[in-house]
Scaffold this motif. Sequence first.
Motif, PDB file in Angstrom:
ATOM      1  N   THR A 135     -20.561 -68.717 -12.251  1.00  0.00           N
ATOM      2  CA  THR A 135     -21.032 -67.509 -12.922  1.00  0.00           C
ATOM      3  C   THR A 135     -21.462 -66.451 -11.909  1.00  0.00           C
ATOM      4  OG1 THR A 135     -23.305 -68.356 -13.085  1.00  0.00           O
ATOM      5  CG2 THR A 135     -21.814 -68.815 -14.931  1.00  0.00           C
ATOM      6  N   THR A 136     -21.568 -65.226 -12.390  1.00  0.00           N
ATOM      7  CA  THR A 136     -22.066 -64.110 -11.601  1.00  0.00           C
ATOM      8  C   THR A 136     -22.713 -63.130 -12.562  1.00  0.00           C
ATOM      9  OG1 THR A 136     -21.471 -62.478  -9.905  1.00  0.00           O
ATOM     10  CG2 THR A 136     -19.896 -62.780 -11.711  1.00  0.00           C
ATOM     11  N   HIS A 137     -23.152 -61.994 -12.052  1.00  0.00           N
ATOM     12  CA  HIS A 137     -23.800 -61.009 -12.924  1.00  0.00           C
ATOM     13  C   HIS A 137     -22.839 -59.878 -13.248  1.00  0.00           C
ATOM     14  CE1 HIS A 137     -24.244 -58.112  -9.610  1.00  0.00           C
ATOM     15  NE2 HIS A 137     -24.564 -59.152  -8.857  1.00  0.00           N
ATOM     16  N   PHE A 138     -22.969 -59.364 -14.438  1.00  0.00           N
ATOM     17  CA  PHE A 138     -22.311 -58.135 -14.855  1.00  0.00           C
ATOM     18  C   PHE A 138     -23.435 -57.259 -15.395  1.00  0.00           C
ATOM     19  CE2 PHE A 138     -20.270 -55.471 -18.131  1.00  0.00           C
ATOM     20  CZ  PHE A 138     -19.278 -54.870 -17.363  1.00  0.00           C
ATOM     21  N   GLY A 139     -23.972 -56.414 -14.503  1.00  0.00           N
ATOM     22  CA  GLY A 139     -25.239 -55.781 -14.837  1.00  0.00           C
ATOM     23  C   GLY A 139     -26.306 -56.865 -14.929  1.00  0.00           C
ATOM     24  N   PHE A 140     -27.054 -56.887 -16.007  1.00  0.00           N
ATOM     25  CA  PHE A 140     -28.098 -57.889 -16.191  1.00  0.00           C
ATOM     26  C   PHE A 140     -27.595 -59.113 -16.953  1.00  0.00           C
ATOM     27  CE2 PHE A 140     -31.645 -54.450 -16.011  1.00  0.00           C
ATOM     28  CZ  PHE A 140     -31.523 -54.397 -14.638  1.00  0.00           C
ATOM     29  N   ARG A 141     -26.317 -59.128 -17.303  1.00  0.00           N
ATOM     30  CA  ARG A 141     -25.750 -60.264 -18.030  1.00  0.00           C
ATOM     31  C   ARG A 141     -25.159 -61.277 -17.060  1.00  0.00           C
ATOM     32  NH1 ARG A 141     -21.383 -57.406 -21.511  1.00  0.00           N
ATOM     33  NH2 ARG A 141     -20.784 -59.586 -21.924  1.00  0.00           N
ATOM     34  N   THR A 142     -25.193 -62.545 -17.451  1.00  0.00           N
ATOM     35  CA  THR A 142     -24.518 -63.596 -16.692  1.00  0.00           C
ATOM     36  C   THR A 142     -23.158 -63.850 -17.335  1.00  0.00           C
ATOM     37  OG1 THR A 142     -26.612 -64.641 -16.077  1.00  0.00           O
ATOM     38  CG2 THR A 142     -24.627 -66.000 -15.940  1.00  0.00           C
ATOM     39  N   VAL A 143     -22.110 -63.773 -16.505  1.00  0.00           N
ATOM     40  CA  VAL A 143     -20.745 -63.930 -17.013  1.00  0.00           C
ATOM     41  C   VAL A 143     -19.980 -64.874 -16.100  1.00  0.00           C
ATOM     42  CG1 VAL A 143     -20.746 -61.604 -18.012  1.00  0.00           C
ATOM     43  CG2 VAL A 143     -19.846 -61.947 -15.702  1.00  0.00           C
ATOM     44  N   PHE A 169     -19.528 -46.564  -3.262  1.00  0.00           N
ATOM     45  CA  PHE A 169     -19.906 -46.811  -4.660  1.00  0.00           C
ATOM     46  C   PHE A 169     -18.952 -47.790  -5.348  1.00  0.00           C
ATOM     47  CE2 PHE A 169     -21.370 -42.350  -3.831  1.00  0.00           C
ATOM     48  CZ  PHE A 169     -22.699 -42.693  -3.637  1.00  0.00           C
ATOM     49  N   CYS A 170     -18.542 -48.787  -4.593  1.00  0.00           N
ATOM     50  CA  CYS A 170     -17.604 -49.770  -5.129  1.00  0.00           C
ATOM     51  C   CYS A 170     -18.077 -51.201  -4.926  1.00  0.00           C
ATOM     52  CB  CYS A 170     -16.221 -49.587  -4.482  1.00  0.00           C
ATOM     53  SG  CYS A 170     -15.068 -50.942  -4.794  1.00  0.00           S
ATOM     54  N   ILE A 171     -18.664 -51.497  -3.778  1.00  0.00           N
ATOM     55  CA  ILE A 171     -18.855 -52.895  -3.406  1.00  0.00           C
ATOM     56  C   ILE A 171     -19.818 -53.623  -4.338  1.00  0.00           C
ATOM     57  CG2 ILE A 171     -20.756 -52.696  -1.733  1.00  0.00           C
ATOM     58  CD1 ILE A 171     -18.863 -54.556   0.087  1.00  0.00           C
ATOM     59  N   ARG A 172     -20.714 -52.895  -4.985  1.00  0.00           N
ATOM     60  CA  ARG A 172     -21.632 -53.575  -5.904  1.00  0.00           C
ATOM     61  C   ARG A 172     -20.901 -54.094  -7.148  1.00  0.00           C
ATOM     62  NH1 ARG A 172     -22.268 -48.238  -7.522  1.00  0.00           N
ATOM     63  NH2 ARG A 172     -22.510 -47.938  -9.779  1.00  0.00           N
ATOM     64  N   ASN A 173     -19.698 -53.591  -7.401  1.00  0.00           N
ATOM     65  CA  ASN A 173     -18.916 -54.040  -8.555  1.00  0.00           C
ATOM     66  C   ASN A 173     -17.988 -55.207  -8.225  1.00  0.00           C
ATOM     67  OD1 ASN A 173     -19.803 -51.878 -10.406  1.00  0.00           O
ATOM     68  ND2 ASN A 173     -18.723 -50.538  -8.988  1.00  0.00           N
ATOM     69  N   VAL A 174     -17.925 -55.588  -6.952  1.00  0.00           N
ATOM     70  CA  VAL A 174     -17.052 -56.684  -6.527  1.00  0.00           C
ATOM     71  C   VAL A 174     -17.672 -58.015  -6.927  1.00  0.00           C
ATOM     72  CG1 VAL A 174     -16.084 -57.834  -4.500  1.00  0.00           C
ATOM     73  CG2 VAL A 174     -16.079 -55.328  -4.641  1.00  0.00           C
ATOM     74  N   THR A 175     -16.849 -58.936  -7.403  1.00  0.00           N
ATOM     75  CA  THR A 175     -17.363 -60.239  -7.836  1.00  0.00           C
ATOM     76  C   THR A 175     -17.931 -61.030  -6.674  1.00  0.00           C
ATOM     77  OG1 THR A 175     -15.743 -60.301  -9.640  1.00  0.00           O
ATOM     78  CG2 THR A 175     -16.780 -62.389  -9.030  1.00  0.00           C
ATOM     79  N   ASP A 176     -17.192 -61.138  -5.581  1.00  0.00           N
ATOM     80  CA  ASP A 176     -17.598 -61.918  -4.419  1.00  0.00           C
ATOM     81  C   ASP A 176     -17.738 -60.974  -3.227  1.00  0.00           C
ATOM     82  OD1 ASP A 176     -17.910 -63.676  -2.291  1.00  0.00           O
ATOM     83  OD2 ASP A 176     -16.457 -65.118  -3.050  1.00  0.00           O
TER      84      ASP A 176
END
Length: 252
Positions: free
Chosen positions: A6-14, A142-149
């Motif tokens: 799992t990881t975060h998508f905003g404050f959600r765990t996905v 303004f991209c790297i915070r959206n990367v999964t890993d």
Amino acid sequence: MSDQDTTHFGFRTVAKDEKAKMVRGVFDSVASSYDIMNDLMSAGIHRLWKNQMVDWLNPQPGWNTIDVGGGTGDIAFRIQDRFTKRGGQGHITVTDINHEMLKVGRRRAVDAHRLEGLSWLCGNAEQLPVPDNSMDAYTIAFCIRNVTDIPAALRDAQRILKPGGRFMCLEFSQVVMPVLDKIYDLYSFKLLPEIGAVVAKDRDSYQYLAESIRKFPPQETFAQMIRDAGFDQVKYRNLTGGIAAIHSGWKI
């Protein structure tokens, strides 16, 4: 699912294998209003921040540069202008995981007669379809915070840079000024989603973007992640009290 799955998508765990698709959906939604989005996220200051990043990078004619997550061309155009100012040319590969963002950037390049020296590549920052040791500079804004890993993306940046190549990242960060942090929290979580709902007809995407900033590691933690990926001489500069920060590292 375990924590490894799992990881975060905003404050959600996905699920990790779902995040890239979810992020792609956000940017599909905001691509046509991306400049407005950045204006809302930064009160218009993102333009100055981007100038400061490219100034610090100091691109030189002849460089082969990659701008990751830069689909709309904002950073690439600034680098182009530095090449021209210095009386030379270089090549910039603009890469993004999102086709819609790349479409916006290509359209802007056509309209501004900027196609020379640019190429456009759809790819994931964690594993870019780019040869080893092929780039003089790697920028990501303004991209790297959206990367999964994120560690995987940093390792890939190190892989594709030439020895002596430079990594540079501009990202929203942790506010370090007392009072300003409270004001920015109020703006991000109370006002920004509502403004997004009115201006871009998309409250949920703006809510995610605000949350994603808070989940991104603070400046020194991220600097250590860059070091752990194999970079040397890692430094950072806070912008506007830490609302954003530029991180720099070298492949030695």
